[in-house]
Design a protein around this motif. Structure first.
Motif, PDB file in Angstrom:
ATOM      1  N   ILE A   9       0.899  -1.265   0.151  1.00 33.92           N
ATOM      2  CA  ILE A   9      -0.063   0.173   0.071  1.00 33.92           C
ATOM      3  C   ILE A   9       0.925   1.008  -0.039  1.00 33.92           C
ATOM      4  N   VAL A  10       0.725   2.074  -1.025  1.00 32.97           N
ATOM      5  CA  VAL A  10       1.502   3.363  -0.967  1.00 32.97           C
ATOM      6  C   VAL A  10       0.467   4.372  -1.347  1.00 32.97           C
ATOM      7  N   ARG A  11       0.308   5.317  -0.607  1.00 36.22           N
ATOM      8  CA  ARG A  11      -0.754   6.229  -0.524  1.00 36.22           C
ATOM      9  C   ARG A  11      -0.411   7.663  -0.197  1.00 36.22           C
ATOM     10  N   PRO A  12      -0.950   8.747  -0.837  1.00 39.65           N
ATOM     11  CA  PRO A  12      -0.717  10.028  -0.318  1.00 39.65           C
ATOM     12  C   PRO A  12      -1.583  10.422   1.150  1.00 39.65           C
ATOM     13  N   ILE A  13      -2.550   9.598   1.089  1.00 41.08           N
ATOM     14  CA  ILE A  13      -3.644   9.841   2.250  1.00 41.08           C
ATOM     15  C   ILE A  13      -3.066   9.327   3.591  1.00 41.08           C
ATOM     16  N   ILE A  14      -1.875   8.682   3.551  1.00 36.94           N
ATOM     17  CA  ILE A  14      -1.096   8.289   4.809  1.00 36.94           C
ATOM     18  C   ILE A  14      -0.200   9.391   5.080  1.00 36.94           C
ATOM     19  N   VAL A  15      -0.739  10.126   6.181  1.00 35.41           N
ATOM     20  CA  VAL A  15      -0.103  11.449   6.346  1.00 35.41           C
ATOM     21  C   VAL A  15       1.455  11.168   6.893  1.00 35.41           C
ATOM     22  N   ASN A  16       1.773  10.360   7.674  1.00 35.41           N
ATOM     23  CA  ASN A  16       3.297  10.201   8.031  1.00 35.41           C
ATOM     24  C   ASN A  16       3.493   8.658   8.484  1.00 35.41           C
ATOM     25  N   MET A  69       5.887  -4.328   7.223  1.00 33.80           N
ATOM     26  CA  MET A  69       6.945  -3.301   7.175  1.00 33.80           C
ATOM     27  C   MET A  69       6.337  -1.846   6.815  1.00 33.80           C
ATOM     28  N   ALA A  70       6.674  -0.683   7.368  1.00 34.94           N
ATOM     29  CA  ALA A  70       6.088   0.453   7.062  1.00 34.94           C
ATOM     30  C   ALA A  70       7.164   1.552   7.430  1.00 34.94           C
ATOM     31  N   GLY A  71       6.671   2.676   6.610  1.00 36.59           N
ATOM     32  CA  GLY A  71       7.470   3.750   6.716  1.00 36.59           C
ATOM     33  C   GLY A  71       6.869   5.067   6.029  1.00 36.59           C
ATOM     34  N   LEU A  81       5.807  14.302  -2.314  1.00 38.54           N
ATOM     35  CA  LEU A  81       5.026  15.353  -1.453  1.00 38.54           C
ATOM     36  C   LEU A  81       4.447  15.029  -0.335  1.00 38.54           C
ATOM     37  N   THR A  82       3.944  13.913  -0.157  1.00 42.58           N
ATOM     38  CA  THR A  82       3.383  13.399   1.320  1.00 42.58           C
ATOM     39  C   THR A  82       3.496  11.867   0.982  1.00 42.58           C
ATOM     40  N   GLY A  83       2.783  11.182   2.090  1.00 43.62           N
ATOM     41  CA  GLY A  83       2.525   9.794   1.991  1.00 43.62           C
ATOM     42  C   GLY A  83       3.203   8.922   2.864  1.00 43.62           C
ATOM     43  N   GLY A  84       2.711   7.483   2.848  1.00 44.29           N
ATOM     44  CA  GLY A  84       3.446   6.572   3.440  1.00 44.29           C
ATOM     45  C   GLY A  84       3.226   5.191   2.935  1.00 44.29           C
ATOM     46  N   TYR A  85       4.110   4.185   3.109  1.00 44.71           N
ATOM     47  CA  TYR A  85       3.824   2.770   2.606  1.00 44.71           C
ATOM     48  C   TYR A  85       3.721   1.777   3.370  1.00 44.71           C
ATOM     49  N   ILE A  86       3.287   0.512   3.096  1.00 44.41           N
ATOM     50  CA  ILE A  86       3.035  -0.586   3.951  1.00 44.41           C
ATOM     51  C   ILE A  86       3.535  -1.526   2.943  1.00 44.41           C
ATOM     52  N   LEU A 113      -5.859  -7.226   5.101  1.00 50.41           N
ATOM     53  CA  LEU A 113      -6.338  -6.686   6.581  1.00 50.41           C
ATOM     54  C   LEU A 113      -6.043  -5.171   6.841  1.00 50.41           C
ATOM     55  N   ILE A 114      -5.058  -4.912   6.420  1.00 51.69           N
ATOM     56  CA  ILE A 114      -4.502  -3.416   6.937  1.00 51.69           C
ATOM     57  C   ILE A 114      -5.139  -2.335   5.924  1.00 51.69           C
ATOM     58  N   SER A 115      -5.268  -2.728   4.791  1.00 44.75           N
ATOM     59  CA  SER A 115      -6.207  -1.872   4.000  1.00 44.75           C
ATOM     60  C   SER A 115      -7.702  -1.617   4.256  1.00 44.75           C
ATOM     61  N   TYR A 116      -8.322  -2.663   5.108  1.00 47.08           N
ATOM     62  CA  TYR A 116      -9.497  -2.538   5.448  1.00 47.08           C
ATOM     63  C   TYR A 116      -9.803  -1.089   6.618  1.00 47.08           C
ATOM     64  N   ARG A 117      -8.490  -1.070   7.074  1.00 49.74           N
ATOM     65  CA  ARG A 117      -8.459   0.172   8.320  1.00 49.74           C
ATOM     66  C   ARG A 117      -8.023   1.514   7.490  1.00 49.74           C
ATOM     67  N   LEU A 118      -7.455   1.181   6.108  1.00 46.72           N
ATOM     68  CA  LEU A 118      -6.921   2.327   5.160  1.00 46.72           C
ATOM     69  C   LEU A 118      -8.366   3.091   4.697  1.00 46.72           C
TER      70      LEU A 118
END
Length: 425
Positions: free
Chosen positions: A92-99, A234-236, A248-253, A262-267
């Motif tokens: 999962i790599v998204r700009p809506i993950i803020v940090n 793993m995440a960052g 510009l922003t975002g996070g990855y898992i 399972l994590i995507s259901y919280r995203l």
């Protein structure tokens, strides 16, 4: 060094002869370390290039989508490439993950259930994640939902307590958490061999437990990543190493596909997961930043080594030492008092390309128990791969120096920090 460069450093940047001569001496001493870093950089650069080529990346993947973001080929291609580079099944790599804290929180909230235990085997996690878990009780923390927490502290010699880990694993332990970087702690960051040893130890006692790694600040420091040695998830953050200074922003898992689901259901929400979510036109900068990341990270590591050696030779304690193995971009310098911390950070700010005229001061930053001072004149707000320095104002007075899109800028940040410290006395 060109005479013109020397004159610029002395006349415009105000370096005195003593600092200038020390810098020249240090540059000679760290030359061999730089060659080692370049070898790692080259391998990682080819690894990223190979992943993009195998994924058949095209400029079509840089286009926008709207609305729900169904069938966003750019988003899907980014996640395919991240999974390839990090040797994972899905991403999962998204700009809506803020940090980074948000990415890690999504992992925890997606993977544990009431009655489960989280076991941190690298001491207390970074300050901001403590609110998610409930170590510091915040509204909506996992503790409110019946998730328990335990931790294994480092041994007095700074090593991981492997026997302590074995003793703490129990039936309700659902997830083992490893923090690769030191955070605001005076301890070594974990190398990939360190992480492998922890994972092997955990698996020897409880093979089925989920092992999660906080990989913030650690990407592309070595030729392997935690997912190469058995980490399940793993995440960052994208405004740290993997964004290359362009995201510009975002996070990855990244990790096992069943866990990513399972994590995507919280995203988003259960039943929708990662199928939706706009990337708001960020695909090109995310991918270009990822392509640049191995080079940019190598520059930041070189800057950290230079900073370490300069302050070592000035009589300060540093961690890691300039010739120690590295597993993140962070350099700690232990200063003598709060005034030195403030001067150090103001010097780094004065070296910035953006807001160099601003003087940072300590303030009550949300998520931290102590006042924090942060120097960060960055093109992207809060970008830790760009040069920054920060510190909680508490003894011992450790300042955390990290980043630098170019080595030359990291070098200048160190030199200005020294200049400001001299002026403050």
């Amino acid at each position: 060094m060109l005479n013109e460069t020397k004159e610029l450093l002395k006349n415009f940047y105000g370096l005195d002869n003593e600092t200038f001569e020390l810098s020249e001496e240090v540059m000679k001493e760290i030359k061999d370390r730089f060659e080692e870093i370049k070898e790692v950089r080259e391998y990682n650069q080819y690894k990223v290039l190979k992943a993009m080529q195998e994924a058949n990346l095209s400029d079509n993947h840089f286009n926008w989508t709207t609305g729900y973001g169904y069938n966003d080929i750019g988003r899907e291609k980014i996640e395919e490439i991240y999974a390839k580079v990090f040797n994972a099944e899905d991403a999962i790599v998204r700009p809506i993950i803020v940090n980074g804290t948000h990415a890690l929180s999504l992992c925890l909230q997606g993977l544990v259930r009431p009655g489960d235990e989280i076991l941190s085997v690298t001491g207390a996690p970074y300050d901001t994640l403590q609110g998610t878990i409930g170590i510091r009780e915040e509204k909506g923390c996992l503790k409110e939902f019946g998730v328990t927490y335990d931790q294994v502290d480092f041994l007095e010699n700074g090593n991981v307590d492997l026997e302590g880990i074995k003793a703490k694993l129990k039936d309700e332990t659902k997830l083992v958490m490893i923090q690769r970087s030191k955070g605001y702690s005076w301890r070594k960051s974990l190398t990939i061999p360190d992480i492998k040893e922890i994972i092997d130890t955990v698996r020897s006692v409880k093979p089925e437990v989920i092992i999660m790694v906080d990989n913030c600040y650690g990407e592309f420091i070595e030729t392997q990543e935690p997912t190469d040695v058995g980490a399940d998830i793993m995440a960052g953050s994208l405004i740290k190493n993997p964004g290359g200074g362009l995201a510009l922003t975002g996070g990855y898992i990244v990790g096992r596909s069943d866990l990513v689901e399972l994590i995507s259901y919280r995203l988003t929400s259960p039943g929708i997961g990662k199928e939706c979510g706009l990337t708001f036109g960020t695909s090109r900068t995310v991918l270009q930043g990822f392509f640049m990341a191995p080079y940019v990270v190598s520059q930041a590591v070189m800057g950290a080594i230079y900073c370490a050696r300069m302050f070592e030779k000035m009589g300060y304690e540093v961690l890691p030492k300039y010739d120690d193995p590295r597993s993140d971009i962070i350099q700690i310098v232990r200063l003598k008092n709060a005034d030195e911390v403030v001067a150090f950070c103001q010097g780094v700010q004065a070296a910035a390309p953006v807001d160099s005229y601003v003087k940072p001061v300590p303030w009550a930053m949300p998520g931290y128990e102590d006042e924090v001072i942060m120097a960060a004149g960055a093109f992207i707000q809060g970008s830790s791969i760009e040069l920054s320095a920060d510190a909680p104002i508490r003894p011992p007075y450790n300042v955390y120096f990290q980043g630098g899109l170019t080595f030359d800028h990291s070098k200048m940040g160190t030199l200005k920090a020294i200049e400001y410290m001299k002026k403050s006395k």
